[in-house]
Design a protein around this motif. Structure first.
Motif, PDB file in Angstrom:
ATOM      1  N   LEU A 144       0.827  -1.207   0.000  1.00 21.47           N
ATOM      2  CA  LEU A 144       0.000   0.000   0.000  1.00 21.47           C
ATOM      3  C   LEU A 144       0.861   1.257   0.000  1.00 21.47           C
ATOM      4  N   SER A 145       0.301   2.316  -0.563  1.00 23.83           N
ATOM      5  CA  SER A 145       0.933   3.624  -0.431  1.00 23.83           C
ATOM      6  C   SER A 145       0.775   4.107   1.005  1.00 23.83           C
ATOM      7  N   ASN A 146       1.490   5.146   1.374  1.00 24.16           N
ATOM      8  CA  ASN A 146       1.430   5.640   2.755  1.00 24.16           C
ATOM      9  C   ASN A 146       0.009   6.054   3.139  1.00 24.16           C
ATOM     10  N   GLU A 147      -0.668   6.744   2.256  1.00 22.47           N
ATOM     11  CA  GLU A 147      -2.020   7.230   2.555  1.00 22.47           C
ATOM     12  C   GLU A 147      -2.998   6.071   2.748  1.00 22.47           C
ATOM     13  N   VAL A 148      -2.974   5.099   1.838  1.00 23.83           N
ATOM     14  CA  VAL A 148      -3.890   3.967   1.950  1.00 23.83           C
ATOM     15  C   VAL A 148      -3.531   3.109   3.156  1.00 23.83           C
ATOM     16  N   PHE A 149      -2.261   2.956   3.432  1.00 22.74           N
ATOM     17  CA  PHE A 149      -1.842   2.180   4.596  1.00 22.74           C
ATOM     18  C   PHE A 149      -2.363   2.815   5.883  1.00 22.74           C
ATOM     19  N   ASP A 150      -2.282   4.129   5.984  1.00 21.07           N
ATOM     20  CA  ASP A 150      -2.758   4.807   7.185  1.00 21.07           C
ATOM     21  C   ASP A 150      -4.255   4.573   7.376  1.00 21.07           C
ATOM     22  N   ARG A 151      -5.021   4.596   6.312  1.00 13.83           N
ATOM     23  CA  ARG A 151      -6.467   4.365   6.428  1.00 13.83           C
ATOM     24  C   ARG A 151      -6.761   2.929   6.836  1.00 13.83           C
ATOM     25  N   PHE A 152      -6.093   1.972   6.213  1.00 11.40           N
ATOM     26  CA  PHE A 152      -6.316   0.565   6.554  1.00 11.40           C
ATOM     27  C   PHE A 152      -5.892   0.291   8.003  1.00 11.40           C
ATOM     28  N   LYS A 153      -4.758   0.820   8.397  1.00 11.84           N
ATOM     29  CA  LYS A 153      -4.272   0.595   9.763  1.00 11.84           C
ATOM     30  C   LYS A 153      -5.217   1.240  10.776  1.00 11.84           C
ATOM     31  N   GLY A 154      -5.739   2.408  10.411  1.00 14.83           N
ATOM     32  CA  GLY A 154      -6.680   3.062  11.322  1.00 14.83           C
ATOM     33  C   GLY A 154      -7.934   2.224  11.527  1.00 14.83           C
ATOM     34  N   ALA A 155      -8.461   1.623  10.463  1.00 14.10           N
ATOM     35  CA  ALA A 155      -9.654   0.775  10.585  1.00 14.10           C
ATOM     36  C   ALA A 155      -9.349  -0.489  11.388  1.00 14.10           C
ATOM     37  N   ALA A 232      11.941   3.137 -11.474  1.00 13.79           N
ATOM     38  CA  ALA A 232      12.453   2.464 -10.277  1.00 13.79           C
ATOM     39  C   ALA A 232      12.794   1.015 -10.593  1.00 13.79           C
ATOM     40  N   ARG A 233      13.743   0.462  -9.872  1.00 16.64           N
ATOM     41  CA  ARG A 233      14.125  -0.936 -10.068  1.00 16.64           C
ATOM     42  C   ARG A 233      13.068  -1.891  -9.524  1.00 16.64           C
ATOM     43  N   ASP A 234      12.319  -1.433  -8.534  1.00 13.46           N
ATOM     44  CA  ASP A 234      11.281  -2.266  -7.937  1.00 13.46           C
ATOM     45  C   ASP A 234      10.131  -2.435  -8.935  1.00 13.46           C
ATOM     46  N   PRO A 235       9.841  -3.655  -9.358  1.00 11.48           N
ATOM     47  CA  PRO A 235       8.787  -3.866 -10.367  1.00 11.48           C
ATOM     48  C   PRO A 235       7.380  -3.892  -9.776  1.00 11.48           C
ATOM     49  N   ASN A 236       7.276  -3.847  -8.440  1.00  9.90           N
ATOM     50  CA  ASN A 236       5.978  -4.002  -7.800  1.00  9.90           C
ATOM     51  C   ASN A 236       5.151  -2.716  -7.866  1.00  9.90           C
ATOM     52  N   TRP A 237       3.830  -2.910  -7.907  1.00 13.49           N
ATOM     53  CA  TRP A 237       2.873  -1.814  -7.894  1.00 13.49           C
ATOM     54  C   TRP A 237       2.312  -1.672  -6.491  1.00 13.49           C
ATOM     55  N   SER A 238       1.918  -0.449  -6.136  1.00 12.83           N
ATOM     56  CA  SER A 238       1.321  -0.187  -4.833  1.00 12.83           C
ATOM     57  C   SER A 238      -0.123   0.261  -5.008  1.00 12.83           C
ATOM     58  N   LEU A 239      -0.956  -0.129  -4.063  1.00 14.25           N
ATOM     59  CA  LEU A 239      -2.344   0.329  -4.050  1.00 14.25           C
ATOM     60  C   LEU A 239      -2.370   1.758  -3.536  1.00 14.25           C
ATOM     61  N   VAL A 240      -2.833   2.718  -4.347  1.00 17.27           N
ATOM     62  CA  VAL A 240      -2.769   4.132  -3.990  1.00 17.27           C
ATOM     63  C   VAL A 240      -4.138   4.753  -3.754  1.00 17.27           C
ATOM     64  N   ALA A 241      -5.227   4.046  -4.134  1.00 13.14           N
ATOM     65  CA  ALA A 241      -6.567   4.599  -3.925  1.00 13.14           C
ATOM     66  C   ALA A 241      -7.606   3.484  -4.004  1.00 13.14           C
ATOM     67  N   THR A 242      -8.652   3.635  -3.222  1.00 15.46           N
ATOM     68  CA  THR A 242      -9.785   2.697  -3.290  1.00 15.46           C
ATOM     69  C   THR A 242     -11.074   3.516  -3.301  1.00 15.46           C
TER      70      THR A 242
END
Length: 246
Positions: A144-155, A232-242
Motif C-alpha cells: 500500500l501507499s502511505n495514505e492507503v496504509f494509514d487508512r487501513f491501519k486506522g480501521a 524504479a528498479r522495484d517492479p511491484n505496484w502499490s495500491l494508492v486509492a480505493t
C-alpha cells in the motif's frame, strides 16, 4: 583448236577449284578458331577452375540485368508502393483514452503488459483482502501507499479497540477489468474494477455476530488504483486509492 579450248577449260575449272578451297579454308578456319577457344576454356576449367570462372564472369558482365519487378517501387514523394496483392501495413492507433494510456505506460516500461499486470493485480487483491481481515499490518505495508496504509491501519486499530474480529473468506474473483490507465511524469497509474464473491462476518468479543452472515456469499465490487514509478528498479505496484462504484 579443240586442244586450245580444252586447255582453257582446265584453267577455268582450276581457278574455280582454287577459289572454293580458299573460301572453305576461311570458313573452316573461323570455326576451328572458336573450337580451339572452347577447348582452351575447357582445359583451363580442368586445370584452374577459378580462372575459368573469372573468364565466364567477364562474359556475363556484358549482360544487362533487368530490374526486379518484385521490389516495391518508390512514388514521387519517396514512399514505397507495396507489391501487387500484398496489403500495406498500417500501424493501429489507440482506440480511446484507455488504450492511449496503456500505450504510454508500455513506452515508458517495455516490460509492461496488460495480461501480466492483471494477473499481479488479482494476486495483490487477494493478499490485501486477507491481510486486512486478519489485521496483519506487516503484510499490508509493502503493498500500500502511505495514505492507503494509514487508512487501513486506522480501521484495523479501531476494530481491535472495539474487541471485534473480522473473518473474510474470498470465494473467488469473478472479474478484473482495467478502467483507466495513464502516465504522469514517470508515474504509471492503472485503475482496476474487481468483482468478487466473499463471505464477511464481524463478531464482538463475546463471539456474537454484529455484521454479515457466515452462510451468505456476497458479491462485492471494488475499484482500486495501483501506481508504480517506471524508472524504479522495484517492479511491484502499490495500491494508492480505493473507492466504491457509486
Amino acid at each position: 583448236m579443240g586442244g586450245g579450248f580444252q586447255f582453257l577449260d582446265i584453267l577455268f575449272f582450276g581457278a574455280i577449284a582454287v577459289f572454293l578451297v580458299f573460301r572453305l579454308r576461311s570458313v573452316l578456319g573461323k570455326r576451328i578458331g572458336h573450337e580451339q577457344k572452347d577447348a582452351r576454356r575447357y582445359a583451363d576449367y580442368r586445370l584452374n577452375p577459378d580462372k575459368a570462372a573469372n573468364d565466364s564472369k567477364r562474359d556475363d558482365d556484358k549482360v544487362v540485368a533487368l530490374p526486379d519487378r518484385s521490389t516495391p517501387e518508390r512514388t514521387a514523394n519517396g514512399d514505397r508502393n507495396a507489391p501487387a496483392g500484398e496489403p500495406e501495413t498500417i500501424e493501429a492507433t489507440p482506440a480511446g483514452p484507455l488504450d492511449a494510456g496503456l500505450a504510454q505506460i508500455r513506452a515508458a516500461d517495455p516490460d509492461f503488459s496488460k495480461e501480466s499486470f492483471l494477473g499481479g493485480a488479482k494476486a495483490a487483491f487477494e493478499m490485501i483482502v486477507q491481510a486486512y481481515a486478519a489485521g496483519d499490518v506487516g503484510a499490508l505495508r509493502p503493498l500500500l501507499s502511505n495514505e492507503v496504509f494509514d487508512r487501513f491501519k486506522g480501521a484495523i486499530d479501531q476494530r481491535k479497540k472495539a474487541g471485534e474480529t473480522l473473518a473474510t473468506t474470498l470465494v473467488g474473483i469473478k472479474s478484473a477489468e482495467i478502467l483507466e490507465a495513464g502516465l504522469q511524469d514517470r508515474i504509471a497509474t492503472v485503475t482496476v474494477k474487481f468483482v468478487s464473491e466473499q463471505v464477511n462476518v464481524t463478531t464482538n468479543a463475546a463471539g456474537k455476530v454484529v455484521d454479515g452472515d457466515g452462510s451468505q456469499v456476497t458479491t462485492v465490487t471494488d475499484i482500486w488504483s495501483f501506481a508504480r514509478n517506471t524508472r524504479a528498479r522495484d517492479p511491484n505496484w502499490s495500491l494508492v486509492a480505493t473507492r466504491s462504484p457509486n
